[in-house]
Design a protein around this motif. Sequence first.
Motif, PDB file in Angstrom:
ATOM      1  N   PRO A 276      24.642   2.690  19.775  1.00  0.00           N
ATOM      2  CA  PRO A 276      26.028   3.013  20.129  1.00  0.00           C
ATOM      3  C   PRO A 276      26.301   2.978  21.635  1.00  0.00           C
ATOM      4  CG  PRO A 276      24.839   5.031  19.654  1.00  0.00           C
ATOM      5  CD  PRO A 276      23.870   3.897  19.412  1.00  0.00           C
TER       6      PRO A 276
ATOM      7  N   THR B 176      31.911   4.883   8.792  1.00  0.00           N
ATOM      8  CA  THR B 176      31.184   5.708   9.750  1.00  0.00           C
ATOM      9  C   THR B 176      29.696   5.639   9.440  1.00  0.00           C
ATOM     10  OG1 THR B 176      31.568   7.662   8.357  1.00  0.00           O
ATOM     11  CG2 THR B 176      33.128   7.247  10.130  1.00  0.00           C
TER      12      THR B 176
ATOM     13  N   SER C 235      22.549   7.410  10.917  1.00  0.00           N
ATOM     14  CA  SER C 235      21.452   6.991  11.781  1.00  0.00           C
ATOM     15  C   SER C 235      20.345   8.034  11.725  1.00  0.00           C
ATOM     16  CB  SER C 235      21.929   6.823  13.228  1.00  0.00           C
ATOM     17  OG  SER C 235      20.848   6.419  14.060  1.00  0.00           O
TER      18      SER C 235
ATOM     19  N   ASP D  59      28.290   9.479  18.415  1.00  0.00           N
ATOM     20  CA  ASP D  59      28.667   8.783  17.182  1.00  0.00           C
ATOM     21  C   ASP D  59      30.182   8.727  17.036  1.00  0.00           C
ATOM     22  OD1 ASP D  59      25.986   8.463  16.601  1.00  0.00           O
ATOM     23  OD2 ASP D  59      25.875  10.273  15.352  1.00  0.00           O
TER      24      ASP D  59
ATOM     25  N   ASN E 158      23.713  12.910   9.626  1.00  0.00           N
ATOM     26  CA  ASN E 158      23.475  12.751  11.059  1.00  0.00           C
ATOM     27  C   ASN E 158      23.285  14.101  11.743  1.00  0.00           C
ATOM     28  OD1 ASN E 158      23.696   9.986  10.792  1.00  0.00           O
ATOM     29  ND2 ASN E 158      25.749   9.849  11.670  1.00  0.00           N
TER      30      ASN E 158
ATOM     31  N   ARG F 200      21.661  14.618  15.305  1.00  0.00           N
ATOM     32  CA  ARG F 200      22.651  13.866  16.068  1.00  0.00           C
ATOM     33  C   ARG F 200      23.906  14.718  16.228  1.00  0.00           C
ATOM     34  NH1 ARG F 200      21.169   8.605  16.941  1.00  0.00           N
ATOM     35  NH2 ARG F 200      23.332   8.031  17.359  1.00  0.00           N
TER      36      ARG F 200
END
Length: 430
Positions: A128, A155, A158, A169, A194, A199
């Motif tokens: 990203p 969307t 990851s 993100d 995520n 994340r």
Amino acid sequence: MTTPPPRVEPGVGLIVTGGVDLLWPDVEDLVDVLEVEPQTLWDGNDGDGRRIARDALRWLRATGRPLLSHGVGYPVGGTSAPDPEGVAAAARSAREVEAVHWSEHLSFNRVGSDGDTRFAGYLLPPVPTPESAHAAIGHVGRYQDRLDRPFLVETPTSYVRATPGDLTDGEYVATIAEGADCGILLDLHNVWANELNGRQSVADFLDAIPLERVREVHVAGGDSLGEVYLDSHVGPVAPEVLDLARRVLPRLPNVRAVLFEAVAHSVATMGAAGLRGVLTDLHEVVDGARADGARADGAPGDGAPGDRAVAPGPRARATRVALRPDDGRTAAREAALLDYTTRATARLSGGDDPGADVLRHLTDQARLSLLVGTHRRELATLLTRLGPQGARAALAGFLAWAPASAWRGEQGAAFDAWWAGLDLEDVAAG
């Protein structure tokens, strides 16, 4: 003149996967809309084979439900452009099912271009950066130029660690959706996974994206592999994701459908009773959102961002994040992840990452699954002659030797070539 898409009230639906047709008579009263993954229904992966099989198309039309098209073969999230013939075929399939809207993943599955292209055999998470976001805007434009129906980006999920200096993100998705003037397919299970994997939090993600662009929501179940939580589409909707949907749907003024995702073996395990339970729960969530006055007006989707028809000539696309000099670093990071997950390299440049190891395992399983239906005899021979551990080692050798592919014919041809040169006696002795 363009053709406006049919209206679809906010409804509950299913992804069409193996087994849904068998259970259809038992669940159809709870299904408002169906989503097709056209590449899984194509007769082949090139030329005229890139068409939905006639029997499948007849069944889809016979359901009488509005149809959505969700691509799984030509993602838009990498710096390498998707195959233009694949994009054209995806548009043809969306047109064949008269899709209300169509979508693709913000992932990547190939690196390079022209004669130096390498494939992943699996959908890998985007890197990203501003460069990949700007590239994705152009890739989305290739889809939009092919069909005058709203196009959505999903969307992404990851499993790899976030890299300092990258976009979050949410920033990544927002930059692409606004820059390409497209819709968003909000996969709540993805963004929840995520967060579980370290994340961006779900709350921060939702605050970052333009919620008015969300036209579709996915929910699913999952499980874990080691310490990594997987978006595996196994089991019913995770309770936390169902609760998240209850809280998020009232914030989505232009949502058209909430879709349940499950892999074929999970659908079979759940059976009609389990599937009805999930669909009933989703109807309760959607009805609750309606009661809360979630929709801004009485015309679903009218005037929503990303709905404008294809116009002649280039489209101006504003971007939220400025492009910085990259010098090919984003593409190099993509190539490093692809090479590691396809076993072209033994180590991941940049250091170990448990998420990358999980992606390698999932890529292995995806590639080997393509052989199960066509090479049963050879696989049984490996197991009989070498035992489970020896067979796994031999197949790891095949995966490192052969170029990766997500297509059965290509991976099968590579296995045939590898098998022809294999000396089982030497392998067993070694």
